[in-house]
Design an enzyme around this catalytic site. Structure first.
Site, mmCIF file in Angstrom:
data_model
loop_
_atom_site.group_PDB
_atom_site.id
_atom_site.type_symbol
_atom_site.label_atom_id
_atom_site.label_comp_id
_atom_site.label_asym_id
_atom_site.label_seq_id
_atom_site.Cartn_x
_atom_site.Cartn_y
_atom_site.Cartn_z
ATOM 1 C CG ASP A 50 -2.039 -2.946 1.692
ATOM 2 O OD1 ASP A 50 -1.243 -2.584 0.849
ATOM 3 O OD2 ASP A 50 -3.713 -2.377 0.927
ATOM 4 C CG HIS B 230 -1.070 0.456 -1.155
ATOM 5 N ND1 HIS B 230 -1.348 -0.930 -0.807
ATOM 6 C CD2 HIS B 230 -1.381 1.865 -2.254
ATOM 7 C CE1 HIS B 230 -2.886 -0.760 -1.829
ATOM 8 N NE2 HIS B 230 -2.338 0.674 -2.474
ATOM 9 C CG ASN C 246 -5.533 2.160 -9.561
ATOM 10 O OD1 ASN C 246 -7.667 2.678 -9.087
ATOM 11 N ND2 ASN C 246 -5.266 2.789 -8.935
ATOM 12 C CB SER D 166 -5.548 1.851 -2.826
ATOM 13 O OG SER D 166 -4.973 0.117 -3.948
#
Length: 488
Positions: free
Chosen positions: A204, A266, A363, A431
């Site tokens: 990530d 994130h 998404n 996520s």
């Protein structure tokens, strides 16, 4: 295996000694690509995956020697090449080492090549099509974090962490659509809140490793003390908490110590859902109160590339091979690139080591059966593709889905977790759904001897079936940790 994608993969292999071409990539590149002479800026064409303007990833067949590889580079005038194989894989190739514990030997060298000005990515791929030494040649795709929104919600103690709740959580904090993690904590006997002997790779952005709610659960590498040397020989010097593949350095967190920031937000948020420390009187709690998380940072300000994603995946596979760390899963809350044979093969190497690949479905409110979203849509059995649901049990408005290509749902809307600068906040996206599943994988591994596909199958067989996911994912349901532990 997801049958529709398995067929697509079979078609990719049907060419035998023919390299992968643009006509074989499910989302073909536009013809306008390439030739900028700069490798730091991605090509960005509306409606298509992005990729680095002047780079290609080349996989060679096992019998391709350096002379053959040099010939290939010369054909496209490649300025330089960087190997993407881990040191363990390179040793296997050079020594002809027999396969170990079912590990697949790499087909051959995998390298990232830089093209000269004026030669597009598409042109380079066409030039190398059919070369006897080349297994595949493809773009270096750009991936982004799959985060949808950022509303402001209160902390766990105010009853806002619905993703951890379930029917049995207690007065004022129950939610039938939560992951039921809290029910597992309250009924546990041994390792019911996790174990630091269980390892998870977070592929990530970076993680704030000194966040007060994360620090105790962040890996400190005992095999490579900070002394400027690569003590364990894995190719990464002083990789204390993992590695920053985006910047090629040991610093996996680049955010400031205080103040509001989006840098590494994130990755820090994802890590908190997997393993924020529990019962410490502050902030939030993760699915695991105790776990060991390792950072594989590959997403930077402009996203992340296929090449760096491959490095990150192979880093965790190598850690398991080299040191025997019980890495049960990697969390992959990212997507956006086209099909990559090289990335497919890296996931295969992790699968051979019983490392689950938990991936965000995407998404775009998209049906992944019709339009694949990578990496979630690769056909590996080790992949758990995760959709997002809301606190009312609806499929989140942004969430991708797929009757045969998305496995299950999990809480992903308005999820409270850790943020940089030792803060907390709420984010939404597939996520945020994905680390709930990764966390349950680790929680289950702490109490059971099962690993790999057994864990996946047990999770899939214990979902809570809800109408919003009926016909929209393989399991027709959402994550249910309590049912998992009760039934398996």
């Amino acid at each position: 295996m997801k049958k529709s994608l398995a067929l697509a993969f079979a078609l990719l292999l049907a060419g035998g000694m023919t390299a992968t071409t643009f006509s074989q990539i499910s989302r073909p590149l536009p013809p306008s690509a390439g030739g900028s002479g700069r490798d730091e800026y991605p090509v960005d064409v509306a409606g298509e995956p992005r990729y680095v303007a002047n780079q290609v990833i080349i996989q060679y067949y096992e019998d391709a020697d350096e002379r053959s590889r040099a010939q290939v580079r010369a054909m496209i005038g490649a300025a330089r090449a960087t190997t993407l194989l881990s040191s363990d894989e390179r040793r296997m190739l050079e020594a002809g080492t027999p396969l170990r514990n079912g590990m697949e030997r790499p087909a051959g060298e995998v390298e990232l090549d830089t093209l000269p000005p004026g030669l597009s990515v598409k042109e380079a791929c066409e030039i190398l099509r059919g070369h006897r030494a080349v297994k595949s040649v493809e773009p270096n795709w750009i991936y982004t974090k799959l985060q949808a929104a950022r509303p402001n919600d209160p902390l766990f103690l105010n009853g806002s962490m619905w993703g951890m709740y379930g029917y049995r959580t207690g007065s004022g904090t129950s939610n039938q659509y939560g992951s039921e993690a809290a029910a597992v904590w309250s009924t546990s006997v041994t390792n019911g809140t996790g174990s630091r002997n269980i390892y998870v790779g977070v592929i990530d952005e970076g993680i704030q490793v000194n966040h007060p709610d994360l620090q105790a659960n962040i890996w400190v590498n005992p095999f490579d003390p900070v002394d400027g040397r690569d003590n364990d020989g894995n190719g990464y010097v002083d990789d204390t908490h993992g590695w920053d593949f985006a910047n090629n350095d040991r610093t996996v967190y680049d955010g400031p110590a205080s103040g509001s920031t989006n840098i590494d937000s994130h990755g820090t948020h994802v890590a908190g859902t997997i393993g924020a420390v529990g019962n410490n009187g502050i902030g939030v709690v993760g699915v695991n109160w105790r776990v060991t998380m390792i950072s594989g940072k590959f997403l930077g300000a402009q996203g992340g590339t296929t090449a760096n994603a491959i490095r990150a995946i192979d880093y965790f596979t190598d850690l398991k091979v080299r040191h025997g760390l019980d890495i049960v899963a990697t969390n992959n809350s990212w997507g956006g690139g086209g099909y990559s044979q090289a990335l497919f093969d890296a996931i295969s190497r992790a699968q051979a080591r019983n490392i689950l690949f938990v991936a965000a479905a995407g998404n775009e409110s998209n049906d992944n059966d019709r339009r694949p979203s990578y990496p979630a849509s690769y056909s590996h059995n080790c992949i758990i593709a995760v959709a997002s649901i809301t606190s009312t049990g609806a499929l989140s408005s942004f969430s991708n889905y797929g009757r045969t290509s998305v496995d299950l749902g999990a809480p992903g809307s308005n999820i409270q977790s850790t943020l940089p600068a030792s803060r907390y906040g709420s984010l939404s996206g597939t996520s945020m759904a994905t680390p709930h599943v990764t966390g349950v994988v680790a929680l289950y591994a702490a109490r059971r001897s099962a690993r790999g596909l057994t864990i996946k199958n047990n999770i899939m067989n214990s979902v809570y079936r809800i109408s919003s996911l009926n016909g929209r994912c393989v399991s027709n349901g959402t994550l249910d940790a309590n049912a998992l532990f009760r039934n398996y």
